[in-house]
Design a protein around this motif. Structure first.
Motif, mmCIF file in Angstrom:
data_model
loop_
_atom_site.group_PDB
_atom_site.id
_atom_site.type_symbol
_atom_site.label_atom_id
_atom_site.label_comp_id
_atom_site.label_asym_id
_atom_site.label_seq_id
_atom_site.Cartn_x
_atom_site.Cartn_y
_atom_site.Cartn_z
ATOM 1 N N PRO A 14 4.878 -1.954 13.488
ATOM 2 C CA PRO A 14 5.805 -2.151 12.373
ATOM 3 C C PRO A 14 5.925 -3.629 11.993
ATOM 4 N N GLY A 15 6.088 -3.868 10.697
ATOM 5 C CA GLY A 15 6.200 -5.235 10.207
ATOM 6 C C GLY A 15 5.394 -5.432 8.945
ATOM 7 N N ALA A 16 5.152 -6.668 8.612
ATOM 8 C CA ALA A 16 4.462 -6.987 7.361
ATOM 9 C C ALA A 16 3.043 -6.430 7.319
ATOM 10 N N SER A 17 2.356 -6.455 8.455
ATOM 11 C CA SER A 17 0.982 -5.944 8.491
ATOM 12 C C SER A 17 0.948 -4.446 8.209
ATOM 13 N N ARG A 18 1.890 -3.711 8.757
ATOM 14 C CA ARG A 18 1.969 -2.272 8.527
ATOM 15 C C ARG A 18 2.310 -1.985 7.060
ATOM 16 N N ASP A 19 3.255 -2.751 6.515
ATOM 17 C CA ASP A 19 3.619 -2.587 5.103
ATOM 18 C C ASP A 19 2.397 -2.786 4.209
ATOM 19 N N ALA A 20 1.651 -3.843 4.471
ATOM 20 C CA ALA A 20 0.472 -4.153 3.654
ATOM 21 C C ALA A 20 -0.595 -3.075 3.803
ATOM 22 N N ALA A 21 -0.785 -2.574 5.023
ATOM 23 C CA ALA A 21 -1.800 -1.540 5.269
ATOM 24 C C ALA A 21 -1.446 -0.254 4.529
ATOM 25 N N LEU A 22 -0.186 0.147 4.577
ATOM 26 C CA LEU A 22 0.232 1.362 3.881
ATOM 27 C C LEU A 22 0.143 1.190 2.364
ATOM 28 N N HIS A 23 0.396 -0.015 1.895
ATOM 29 C CA HIS A 23 0.263 -0.266 0.465
ATOM 30 C C HIS A 23 -1.192 -0.147 0.026
ATOM 31 N N ARG A 24 -2.119 -0.604 0.840
ATOM 32 C CA ARG A 24 -3.542 -0.463 0.517
ATOM 33 C C ARG A 24 -3.940 1.008 0.473
ATOM 34 N N VAL A 25 -3.399 1.803 1.375
ATOM 35 C CA VAL A 25 -3.696 3.242 1.366
ATOM 36 C C VAL A 25 -3.141 3.881 0.098
ATOM 37 N N ARG A 26 -1.959 3.453 -0.297
ATOM 38 C CA ARG A 26 -1.370 3.980 -1.538
ATOM 39 C C ARG A 26 -2.286 3.687 -2.730
ATOM 40 N N ARG A 27 -2.815 2.483 -2.796
ATOM 41 C CA ARG A 27 -3.703 2.138 -3.898
ATOM 42 C C ARG A 27 -4.993 2.960 -3.854
ATOM 43 N N LEU A 28 -5.490 3.218 -2.659
ATOM 44 C CA LEU A 28 -6.667 4.068 -2.516
ATOM 45 C C LEU A 28 -6.384 5.496 -2.975
ATOM 46 N N ALA A 29 -5.186 6.004 -2.605
ATOM 47 C CA ALA A 29 -4.807 7.355 -3.009
ATOM 48 C C ALA A 29 -4.723 7.454 -4.535
ATOM 49 N N LYS A 30 -4.181 6.411 -5.147
ATOM 50 C CA LYS A 30 -4.097 6.380 -6.605
ATOM 51 C C LYS A 30 -5.485 6.373 -7.224
ATOM 52 N N LEU A 31 -6.384 5.583 -6.653
ATOM 53 C CA LEU A 31 -7.761 5.538 -7.147
ATOM 54 C C LEU A 31 -8.421 6.898 -7.003
ATOM 55 N N SER A 32 -8.229 7.547 -5.848
ATOM 56 C CA SER A 32 -8.811 8.862 -5.616
ATOM 57 C C SER A 32 -8.278 9.877 -6.622
ATOM 58 N N ARG A 33 -6.995 9.777 -6.913
ATOM 59 C CA ARG A 33 -6.395 10.680 -7.898
ATOM 60 C C ARG A 33 -7.002 10.460 -9.273
ATOM 61 N N TYR A 34 -7.161 9.210 -9.659
ATOM 62 C CA TYR A 34 -7.736 8.918 -10.969
ATOM 63 C C TYR A 34 -9.168 9.451 -11.086
ATOM 64 N N ILE A 35 -9.963 9.267 -10.020
ATOM 65 C CA ILE A 35 -11.346 9.753 -10.062
ATOM 66 C C ILE A 35 -11.369 11.276 -10.104
ATOM 67 N N ALA A 36 -10.463 11.917 -9.361
ATOM 68 C CA ALA A 36 -10.378 13.381 -9.408
ATOM 69 C C ALA A 36 -10.033 13.851 -10.814
ATOM 70 N N ASP A 37 -9.204 13.087 -11.510
ATOM 71 C CA ASP A 37 -8.846 13.455 -12.878
ATOM 72 C C ASP A 37 -10.033 13.311 -13.830
#
Length: 499
Positions: free
Chosen positions: A392-415
């Protein structure tokens, strides 16, 4: 201040011999039919190459009747247009508030008169017992002339049903009555379109089947979000709810598609376009992020008992975050008025008119697009597990944010793929939307936690009481832990698309 209202109407073509059927009986309710006859003359404005008309936009100065003045109509959905108005003027110069609303479409090209229409309208106003006008059926005898070379003249009769204070069911019922009497849905979106010879939107391409190419699907997607970008531009200028968010999403979808499918293009123009769209998304993002943070802070404070909101917390939050929001908003509006933004729209238009497709674009859509979708799904699963394993901490926050951006990208490509194979792609898109939503809440909470720590420090430095900020921080940390548990469950259910 420009005034506006939503116009919901249906248009019908009729012959000169058409006989209007009884209208009040069609509504199955006690109604009265008041008939009013009025004559209009309108001059329509557009660019020399008819950019407004090509996008279903009309801009006119109308004289005569009780609604004379300047009218701008922007398409919203089928049978729906948002109408904006300015007072009548003798000068044939488009009022600046209206010209700004179409700046993204005209992009500096002058607006000049392109046609004159004269209309003798017999309006049937159908009212209920209380005197409320439910619907208006306009029987129009129209003559039109164009100002181009060569000039064209035409005349016809048409009907319009406009929903005023009635229900859509009544509109549909009245449409059926007119249809049975011989009226047919109009082939043109507007009187101007008919006058200048635009008979309607071109048919959507069929993107299903094994022979459909990756390039055809991708270009259809890019054009879809180019239209969304242009449609949301005036809404942002008018501060419509959610408009900044929707315009930002359109710019991000365009950018993501260009970056993900870069091998389907040749040269460097797609990379330059991607950079310009990234700039637009950042400008809009600054306003949107400040807006989301301010709303989240207000909501969190409202959820607390009044006795736990100590000191000048509410005032300070509004002052500190409000200043950030309005600064970002001003910068976003300045950017929309800039030459850089208009040049970006020109660049996007030129790219889609003559796209530099590579040989890969001619490959089957299923193979090329599914491969890229599944690569991002695999990345989401792999990086998601790593993020949850981070301390937990800033590194975890940043890592989860990167996953969120990947999920968004995956959603856009699926669309993108959903235009070709809707069922499996839509299923994956919905999964990724849920992941994006949960991790988005997690990211917003992490940002707010940082702001709360900063606000607490500011308050303490001036001798104030930081208790409320500490309480909100504890709530955010508990909420963040809950979203992480949700994400862990969602991660286990993610599956690639079938090939």
């Amino acid at each position: 201040m420009v005034h506006s209202h939503l116009e919901i109407e249906q248009k019908f073509d009729v012959t000169p011999a058409f006989v209007m059927p009884p209208l009040d009986a069609a509504l199955r309710a006690p109604t009265s039919d008041e008939t009013v006859v009025v004559e209009h003359e309108a001059i329509y404005f557009d660019t020399e190459d008819l950019r407004l008309a090509q996008r279903g936009i009309t801009l006119r100065r109308r004289g005569g009747g009780d609604d004379q003045g300047w009218h701008l109509k922007l398409p919203v959905a089928a049978d729906e247009r948002m109408e904006f108005g300015e007072p009548f003027t003798d000068e044939l110069s488009v009022p600046e508030p209206l010209s700004r609303l179409v700046a993204a479409t005209t992009r500096g090209a002058p607006l000049t008169p392109v046609a004159r229409l004269r209309n003798r309208r017999t309006a049937h106003r159908l009212s209920d017992d209380a005197g409320h006008v439910l619907l208006e059926v306009a029987d129009d005898a129209v003559t039109g002339e164009t100002f181009g070379e060569p000039a064209r003249n035409s005349s016809w009769r048409e009907l319009e049903i406009e929903l005023v204070e009635g229900e859509r069911e009544q509109l549909a019922r009245l449409s059926k009555v007119l249809g049975k009497a011989g009226a047919t849905p109009s082939a043109s979106a507007s009187k101007l379109a008919r006058t200048i010879g635009i008979t309607g939107r071109s048919a959507e391409p069929d993107l299903t089947g094994r022979k459909v190419t990756a390039g055809a699907v991708l270009l259809a997607y890019l054009r879809q979000y180019q239209s969304a970008l242009l449609a949301n531009d005036p809404a942002v200028r008018l501060d419509r709810p959610d408009a900044v968010h929707q315009m930002r999403v359109a710019s991000r979808r365009l950018r993501s598609a260009l970056r993900t499918f870069a091998p389907l293009f040749t040269g460097e123009s797609h990379r330059e376009l991607e950079q310009g769209l990234a700039r637009l998304a950042r400008v809009l993002g600054a306003e949107r992020d400040a807006e989301v943070l301010l709303e989240r802070m207000r909501s969190s404070l409202d959820a607390l008992p009044a006795e736990l909101v100590l000191g000048s917390v509410r005032h300070d939050v509004e002052a500190w975050l409000g200043d950030t929001y309005f600064t970002a908003k001003r910068e976003a509006r300045d950017y929309l008025d800039s030459h850089e933004y208009l040049a970006l729209l020109d660049q996007l238009e030129a790219f889609l008119v003559d796209p530099p497709l590579s040989g890969l674009a001619a490959k089957p859509a299923r193979r090329e697009i599914t491969t890229r979708v599944n690569k991002t799904v695999a990345k989401v699963r792999r990086q998601g597990r790593r993020a949850l394993a981070t301390a937990p901490g800033a590194s975890r926050d940043a890592a989860l944010h990167r996953v969120r951006r990947l999920a968004k990208l995956s959603r856009y490509i699926a669309d993108v793929h959903a235009l070709h194979e809707p069922k499996p792609a839509t299923r994956l898109s919905k999964q990724m939307a849920r992941v994006q939503e949960v991790l988005g809440d997690r990211h917003d909470g992490a940002v707010m936690a940082g702001v709360l720590r900063d606000f607490a420090a500011r308050t303490g430095a001036t001798g104030g009481n930081g208790f409320t900020y500490g309480l909100l921080l504890a709530h955010e940390e508990a909420r963040g832990a809950g979203t992480e548990r949700q994400f862990a469950r969602q991660l286990k259910r993610l599956r690639p698309m079938p090939r």
